[in-house]
Design a protein around this motif. Structure first.
Motif, PDB file in Angstrom:
ATOM      1  N   VAL A 112       0.819  -1.200   0.000  1.00  0.00           N
ATOM      2  CA  VAL A 112       0.000   0.000   0.000  1.00  0.00           C
ATOM      3  C   VAL A 112       0.864   1.267   0.000  1.00  0.00           C
ATOM      4  CG1 VAL A 112      -0.348   0.173   2.509  1.00  0.00           C
ATOM      5  CG2 VAL A 112      -2.106   1.013   0.965  1.00  0.00           C
ATOM      6  N   ASP A 113       2.003   1.242   0.698  1.00  0.00           N
ATOM      7  CA  ASP A 113       2.880   2.423   0.721  1.00  0.00           C
ATOM      8  C   ASP A 113       3.480   2.693  -0.662  1.00  0.00           C
ATOM      9  OD1 ASP A 113       4.397   0.029   1.120  1.00  0.00           O
ATOM     10  OD2 ASP A 113       6.120   1.253   1.701  1.00  0.00           O
ATOM     11  N   LEU A 114       3.790   1.638  -1.392  1.00  0.00           N
ATOM     12  CA  LEU A 114       4.311   1.802  -2.751  1.00  0.00           C
ATOM     13  C   LEU A 114       3.224   2.369  -3.659  1.00  0.00           C
ATOM     14  CD1 LEU A 114       6.533   1.458  -4.839  1.00  0.00           C
ATOM     15  CD2 LEU A 114       5.835  -0.932  -5.085  1.00  0.00           C
ATOM     16  N   PHE A 115       1.994   1.879  -3.492  1.00  0.00           N
ATOM     17  CA  PHE A 115       0.876   2.399  -4.275  1.00  0.00           C
ATOM     18  C   PHE A 115       0.731   3.909  -4.081  1.00  0.00           C
ATOM     19  CE2 PHE A 115      -3.666   3.610  -4.351  1.00  0.00           C
ATOM     20  CZ  PHE A 115      -3.930   3.398  -5.688  1.00  0.00           C
ATOM     21  N   TYR A 116       0.744   4.370  -2.829  1.00  0.00           N
ATOM     22  CA  TYR A 116       0.567   5.800  -2.570  1.00  0.00           C
ATOM     23  C   TYR A 116       1.777   6.622  -3.024  1.00  0.00           C
ATOM     24  CZ  TYR A 116      -3.766   4.725  -0.248  1.00  0.00           C
ATOM     25  OH  TYR A 116      -5.039   4.301   0.016  1.00  0.00           O
ATOM     26  N   SER A 117       2.931   6.014  -3.081  1.00  0.00           N
ATOM     27  CA  SER A 117       4.110   6.721  -3.612  1.00  0.00           C
ATOM     28  C   SER A 117       4.003   6.912  -5.123  1.00  0.00           C
ATOM     29  CB  SER A 117       5.380   5.930  -3.297  1.00  0.00           C
ATOM     30  OG  SER A 117       5.596   5.869  -1.919  1.00  0.00           O
ATOM     31  N   LEU A 118       3.444   5.915  -5.794  1.00  0.00           N
ATOM     32  CA  LEU A 118       3.345   5.973  -7.253  1.00  0.00           C
ATOM     33  C   LEU A 118       2.077   6.672  -7.740  1.00  0.00           C
ATOM     34  CD1 LEU A 118       4.438   2.338  -8.156  1.00  0.00           C
ATOM     35  CD2 LEU A 118       5.781   4.429  -8.450  1.00  0.00           C
ATOM     36  N   ASN A 119       1.045   6.687  -6.943  1.00  0.00           N
ATOM     37  CA  ASN A 119      -0.273   7.128  -7.380  1.00  0.00           C
ATOM     38  C   ASN A 119      -0.457   8.642  -7.239  1.00  0.00           C
ATOM     39  OD1 ASN A 119      -2.843   6.706  -8.409  1.00  0.00           O
ATOM     40  ND2 ASN A 119      -3.739   6.469  -6.389  1.00  0.00           N
ATOM     41  N   VAL A 120       0.397   9.430  -7.880  1.00  0.00           N
ATOM     42  CA  VAL A 120       0.291  10.884  -7.817  1.00  0.00           C
ATOM     43  C   VAL A 120      -0.742  11.380  -8.819  1.00  0.00           C
ATOM     44  CG1 VAL A 120       1.540  13.063  -8.085  1.00  0.00           C
ATOM     45  CG2 VAL A 120       2.667  11.102  -7.020  1.00  0.00           C
ATOM     46  N   ILE A 121      -0.567  11.004 -10.069  1.00  0.00           N
ATOM     47  CA  ILE A 121      -1.513  11.382 -11.127  1.00  0.00           C
ATOM     48  C   ILE A 121      -1.921  10.108 -11.858  1.00  0.00           C
ATOM     49  CG2 ILE A 121      -1.903  12.742 -13.214  1.00  0.00           C
ATOM     50  CD1 ILE A 121       0.334  14.617 -12.260  1.00  0.00           C
ATOM     51  N   PRO A 122      -3.012   9.488 -11.428  1.00  0.00           N
ATOM     52  CA  PRO A 122      -3.418   8.247 -12.111  1.00  0.00           C
ATOM     53  C   PRO A 122      -4.093   8.537 -13.453  1.00  0.00           C
ATOM     54  CG  PRO A 122      -4.945   8.766 -10.341  1.00  0.00           C
ATOM     55  CD  PRO A 122      -3.845   9.802 -10.283  1.00  0.00           C
ATOM     56  N   LEU A 123      -3.715   7.778 -14.437  1.00  0.00           N
ATOM     57  CA  LEU A 123      -4.342   7.841 -15.758  1.00  0.00           C
ATOM     58  C   LEU A 123      -4.935   6.473 -16.052  1.00  0.00           C
ATOM     59  CD1 LEU A 123      -1.552   9.641 -17.815  1.00  0.00           C
ATOM     60  CD2 LEU A 123      -3.641  10.638 -16.924  1.00  0.00           C
ATOM     61  N   VAL A 124      -6.226   6.431 -16.255  1.00  0.00           N
ATOM     62  CA  VAL A 124      -6.871   5.175 -16.601  1.00  0.00           C
ATOM     63  C   VAL A 124      -7.190   5.223 -18.088  1.00  0.00           C
ATOM     64  CG1 VAL A 124      -8.841   3.670 -16.174  1.00  0.00           C
ATOM     65  CG2 VAL A 124      -7.840   4.974 -14.286  1.00  0.00           C
ATOM     66  N   ILE A 125      -6.533   4.347 -18.830  1.00  0.00           N
ATOM     67  CA  ILE A 125      -6.731   4.290 -20.282  1.00  0.00           C
ATOM     68  C   ILE A 125      -7.403   2.960 -20.596  1.00  0.00           C
ATOM     69  CG2 ILE A 125      -5.594   4.319 -22.527  1.00  0.00           C
ATOM     70  CD1 ILE A 125      -3.310   5.903 -21.160  1.00  0.00           C
ATOM     71  N   PRO A 126      -8.600   3.019 -21.177  1.00  0.00           N
ATOM     72  CA  PRO A 126      -9.289   1.763 -21.494  1.00  0.00           C
ATOM     73  C   PRO A 126      -8.526   0.965 -22.547  1.00  0.00           C
ATOM     74  CG  PRO A 126     -10.646   3.685 -22.067  1.00  0.00           C
ATOM     75  CD  PRO A 126      -9.346   4.194 -21.563  1.00  0.00           C
ATOM     76  N   PRO A 127      -8.711  -0.355 -22.566  1.00  0.00           N
ATOM     77  CA  PRO A 127      -8.015  -1.184 -23.557  1.00  0.00           C
ATOM     78  C   PRO A 127      -8.413  -0.813 -24.985  1.00  0.00           C
ATOM     79  CG  PRO A 127      -9.645  -2.470 -22.350  1.00  0.00           C
ATOM     80  CD  PRO A 127      -9.598  -1.128 -21.712  1.00  0.00           C
TER      81      PRO A 127
END
Length: 183
Positions: A24-39
Motif C-alpha cells: 500500500v505504501d508503494l501504491f501511494y508513492s506511485l499514485n500521484v496522477i493516475p491515468l486510466v486508459i481503457p483497452p
C-alpha cells in the motif's frame, strides 16, 4: 537527484492491495496522477488515427512511402480484439511497413501471418478449421464474397455456387458492398 517515475500496469492494483499482494505504501508513492486508459478493444474509433501515426513513423524510419491500409485490411484490424493492446497494434503496423511492397497495405496476410494461409482471413486451428476474428456480419459477408470471387477467378456463377446462394443474390451483394468487378 530529481527523478520522475512513470509506472503502468494492466492489473487491478486496488484489488491486489486488498489481497495483500501489492504494498500500500508503494501504491501511494506511485499514485500521484493516475491515468486510466481503457483497452484498445474498447476504443476501435482510435485505430484509424493510430494507424496513420504509426505508418508515418515507420515510413520515415524505413525510408518507405506507405499511405494507408486497404478497406479490407482496416476491417480486419477493427474486428480484432487486440489482447496485446497498443504494443501489439504498433508491432503489426511496423511489420506491415517493413513487408509491404507498395504504398497501400493491401495483403491481409501481412497483418497476422503466423498460422494463416496467405489467401484467407483468419487462422487454421489444430483440427484444420478456419477461425475468423470476431467482426461485424457485413464485413464477414464481404470477405466471403471476395474470397469466393477469387477462388472462382471472377466467375460469378461459380462464386455463387461456392457461397451457396443464387446468382442474383450475389449480384445484389456485389452492388451493395460496392465491390469492384475485377475483385
Amino acid at each position: 537527484v530529481n527523478i520522475c517515475i512513470i509506472a503502468a500496469t494492466n492489473q487491478d492494483i486496488e484489488k491486489l492491495i486488498s489481497e495483500e499482494k501489492f504494498r500500500v505504501d508503494l501504491f501511494y508513492s506511485l499514485n500521484v496522477i493516475p491515468l486510466v486508459i481503457p483497452p484498445l478493444r474498447t476504443r476501435k474509433s482510435d485505430l484509424g488515427a493510430m494507424a496513420e501515426h504509426f505508418l508515418k513513423f515507420f515510413s520515415r524510419k524505413f525510408g518507405k512511402l506507405i499511405n494507408g491500409f486497404s478497406t479490407e485490411c482496416m476491417s480486419i484490424l477493427e474486428a480484432y480484439s487486440w489482447p496485446g493492446n497498443v504494443r501489439e497494434f504498433r508491432n503489426v503496423v511496423e511489420r506491415c511497413c517493413i513487408l509491404s511492397p507498395g504504398p497501400i497495405i493491401e495483403n491481409p496476410s501481412l497483418l497476422f501471418p503466423s498460422g494463416m494461409k496467405s489467401n484467407t482471413i483468419g487462422s487454421i486451428n489444430k483440427s484444420g478449421d478456419l477461425e475468423l476474428p470476431p467482426m461485424p456480419l457485413a464485413n464477414a459477408e464481404e470477405l466471403a464474397i471476395k474470397a469466393a470471387m477469387k477462388e472462382a477467378k471472377g466467375n460469378k456463377n461459380q462464386a455463387a455456387k461456392i457461397l451457396g446462394v443464387h446468382r442474383t443474390t450475389l449480384y445484389k451483394k456485389i452492388e451493395e458492398y460496392g465491390l469492384d468487378e475485377s475483385e
